[in-house]
Design an enzyme around this catalytic site. Structure first.
Site, PDB file in Angstrom:
ATOM      1  N   ILE A 297      53.020 -52.329  -5.406  1.00  0.00           N
ATOM      2  CA  ILE A 297      52.221 -53.429  -6.144  1.00  0.00           C
ATOM      3  C   ILE A 297      53.171 -54.347  -6.613  1.00  0.00           C
ATOM      4  CG2 ILE A 297      50.823 -53.652  -8.162  1.00  0.00           C
ATOM      5  CD1 ILE A 297      49.594 -51.834  -5.699  1.00  0.00           C
TER       6      ILE A 297
ATOM      7  N   CYS B  59      55.096 -60.394 -19.600  1.00  0.00           N
ATOM      8  CA  CYS B  59      55.503 -59.098 -18.562  1.00  0.00           C
ATOM      9  C   CYS B  59      56.395 -59.410 -17.954  1.00  0.00           C
ATOM     10  CB  CYS B  59      54.292 -58.653 -17.571  1.00  0.00           C
ATOM     11  SG  CYS B  59      54.241 -57.021 -17.447  1.00  0.00           S
TER      12      CYS B  59
ATOM     13  N   LYS C 264      44.656 -60.381  -0.718  1.00  0.00           N
ATOM     14  CA  LYS C 264      45.082 -58.748  -1.199  1.00  0.00           C
ATOM     15  C   LYS C 264      44.399 -58.501  -2.653  1.00  0.00           C
ATOM     16  CE  LYS C 264      48.807 -60.751  -4.113  1.00  0.00           C
ATOM     17  NZ  LYS C 264      50.384 -60.695  -4.327  1.00  0.00           N
ATOM     18  N   VAL C 265      44.311 -57.108  -2.540  1.00  0.00           N
ATOM     19  CA  VAL C 265      43.632 -56.715  -3.882  1.00  0.00           C
ATOM     20  C   VAL C 265      44.229 -57.032  -4.959  1.00  0.00           C
ATOM     21  CG1 VAL C 265      42.896 -54.499  -5.042  1.00  0.00           C
ATOM     22  CG2 VAL C 265      42.843 -54.633  -2.562  1.00  0.00           C
TER      23      VAL C 265
ATOM     24  N   ARG D 186      49.579 -61.347 -20.397  1.00  0.00           N
ATOM     25  CA  ARG D 186      49.082 -62.088 -19.176  1.00  0.00           C
ATOM     26  C   ARG D 186      47.504 -62.088 -19.127  1.00  0.00           C
ATOM     27  NH1 ARG D 186      51.912 -63.549 -15.247  1.00  0.00           N
ATOM     28  NH2 ARG D 186      50.185 -63.448 -13.848  1.00  0.00           N
TER      29      ARG D 186
END
Length: 419
Positions: free
Chosen positions: A330, A119, A164-165, A95
Site C-alpha cells: 500500500i 503522515c 487504483k483502489v 490528511r
C-alpha cells in the site's frame, strides 16, 4: 515532551473495550457539511477528532460536545457554513482534512483546501480525488499549495474508474456524488468497513447509495440531505492491535465491542501463527497456547490485510519460530519501525517493499522513537514482550489514533505509564 515507560514481561489477561473507529468518524464528521445537523455517537477521544472539530468550526460549524466516560457525542450544526477555505495550519496536521473538499464543493460550489499533511508513511497523492471531481464537472487548479475547486451549478453524475483502489478518493467521490445531479457509478472502489459505515450514515441522512461494500458503488444524487443521528462502528485497527498484544505477551484477552466479521481476516492470520482465536458474544478472545509460528504477510486493500496493522504483525513475527516475509503493497515508506525494532534485538532485513523477519528468542528493552501512528504502537507491543524496560519517545503520534491506550493495557496487567 511526554514519553512512555514500559516494563515488559507480564502476559496480558482480562478484557478490552474497543472505541469508535477513527477512520470512520472523520469522514462522517466531514459529511455533516452536507446537511444542517448531524448527531454522532461512539466518537473516540483522539487528537485527530479534535483536529476535524477545529476544521469544521473554521468553516462556521457549531459543535456541541457531550462527554461520556469512554466516548463523546457530537452534535454538529452546519447550517451557517460561511468559510470555504481549509487553511494550511489545520490541514497540515491531518490528511483526513482533504475530506471537506468534496462536501464544500458539492453543496456550495466552491472550496479551497490546503494540500494535506499529517503522515510520514508515504506520498498518498490527491490525484485521484482531483480526477473524479473533474469528471463530475469541477474546475480545479492547484496554486500556492492549495486545491482551488469550483463548479458552475450542480456537479454532474458520472461513471468513473479509479486507476487504483484508494480509500480516501472513494470517500471524497461518495461525499460529492450524494448531492450531484443524476447518477454516479464508481468502479474499483475501496471496500473497507469504514467506507460502508460512511455510506450507512449517508443513507440515514437520505442519500441513495447501492453496491455498498463492493467495488462498484452507484449513487443517485439528491437535492438535499436530512438531519440525522448515527453511531460510529468500532475500530478494527484498534481491535487488531490488542489482539496482537495478547499474542506477543503470551496472554489471554477478550476484545469486546467489535463485530467478529470485520476482524476475521486478522483472526485467521493469528490462527496461522498458532494463536487461539475464538468469536465470543460481541467480540473475540485471543489466547496464547505455547507456540508462535512464522507466517508470511502481504498488505492489500480490504478484504486483504490492513496496512495499518503491518507494523504490529511484524513485532509479533520478531519472536516467531522461523523466518517470515512481510510485503507492504500500500505505502512505499512503511518500514520506519524496523530500525527501532532492531535496536531491541529484532533480526529484520528490508529489501524494497519486503521485510525478511527472522524470529529471535527474546527482544530487549531499549530507548526507541515513534515515527508514525502505527509504528509507535508496534514498539509498545515489542516493549511489552521483553523482560526489561523500554522507553518510547514521540508518543504524540499515539494520541492521534488510540484512545486510553495505557489505561486499557494497564487494566490487563501491563506496566506502562506516561511521564
Amino acid at each position: 515532551m511526554h514519553k512512555l515507560i514500559i516494563h515488559g514481561g507480564t502476559p496480558l489477561k482480562g478484557s478490552i473495550n474497543i472505541s469508535g473507529a477513527k477512520n470512520a468518524v472523520l469522514p462522517i464528521m466531514a459529511a455533516s457539511i452536507l446537511t444542517d445537523k448531524l448527531h454522532i455517537t461512539n466518537v473516540p477521544k483522539l487528537t485527530d477528532v479534535s483536529t476535524m472539530k477545529d476544521l469544521l468550526r473554521s468553516h462556521g460549524a457549531d459543535i456541541e460536545i457531550i462527554k461520556h466516560q469512554d466516548e463523546f457525542e457530537l452534535i454538529i450544526d452546519t447550517k451557517n457554513i460561511n468559510n470555504f477555505t481549509a487553511d494550511y495550519e489545520i490541514v497540515r496536521k491531518m490528511r483526513a482534512s482533504i475530506w471537506v473538499l468534496g462536501p464544500l464543493l458539492t453543496k456550495y460550489g466552491k472550496a479551497k483546501v490546503s494540500l494535506p499533511g499529517g503522515c510520514a508513511i508515504g506520498a498518498r497523492q490527491v490525484d485521484l480525488h482531483i480526477a473524479v471531481l473533474k469528471a463530475m464537472g469541477a474546475e480545479i487548479e492547484i496554486e500556492d499549495g492549495y486545491i482551488n475547486a469550483s463548479s458552475k451549478g450542480r456537479l454532474k453524475g458520472t461513471h468513473f474508474v479509479f486507476d487504483k483502489v484508494s480509500v480516501g478518493a472513494t470517500i471524497n467521490a461518495i461525499l460529492v456524488a450524494v448531492l450531484a445531479e443524476g447518477e454516479t457509478v464508481l468502479f474499483n472502489c475501496g471496500r473497507e468497513p469504514e467506507i460502508v459505515d460512511l455510506c450507512n450514515c449517508l443513507i440515514t441522512m437520505g442519500a441513495d447509495i447501492a453496491g455498498i461494500g463492493t467495488s462498484e458503488i452507484t449513487i443517485k444524487g439528491k437535492d438535499s440531505l436530512n438531519k440525522a443521528s448515527y453511531k460510529v462502528l468500532s475500530d478494527r485497527i484498534e481491535a487488531g492491535t490488542y489482539m496482537f498484544a495478547a499474542a506477543i505477551t503470551k496472554g489471554d484477552v477478550k476484545i469486546c465491542g467489535i463485530d467478529y466479521h470485520i476482524v476475521e481476516n486478522i483472526a485467521l492470520k493469528l490462527i496461522e501463527t498458532g494463536i487461539k482465536v475464538v468469536p465470543i458474544n460481541n467480540g473475540v478472545q485471543v489466547t496464547y497456547e505455547g507456540k508462535l509460528n512464522s507466517v508470511d504477510l502481504e498488505t492489500n486493500p480490504y478484504p486483504g490485510f490492513a496496512t495499518d496493522l503491518q507494523a504490529q504483525f511484524m513485532s509479533l513475527m520478531t519472536l516467531s519460530s522461523g523466518v517470515s516475509m512481510i510485503t507492504e503493497n500500500i505505502f512505499e515508506n512503511r518500514f520506519m519501525h524496523v530500525p527501532e525494532l532492531c535496536r531491541m534485538g529484532a533480526d529484520i532485513v528490508v529489501r524494497g517493499n519486503k521485510a525478511v523477519v527472522r524470529g529471535v528468542e527474546m527482544l530487549k528493552g531499549a530507548e526507541v522513537m515513534a515515527s508514525d501512528l502505527r509504528a509507535s504502537v508496534s514498539l509498545i507491543l515489542a516493549g511489552l514482550s521483553t523482560n526489561s524496560k523500554t522507553v518510547l519517545h514521540r508518543i504524540y503520534h499515539l494520541d492521534r489514533g488510540f484512545q486510553d491506550l495505557e489505561k486499557k493495557l494497564s487494566n490487563c496487567g501491563a506496566d506502562i505509564k506516561r511521564v
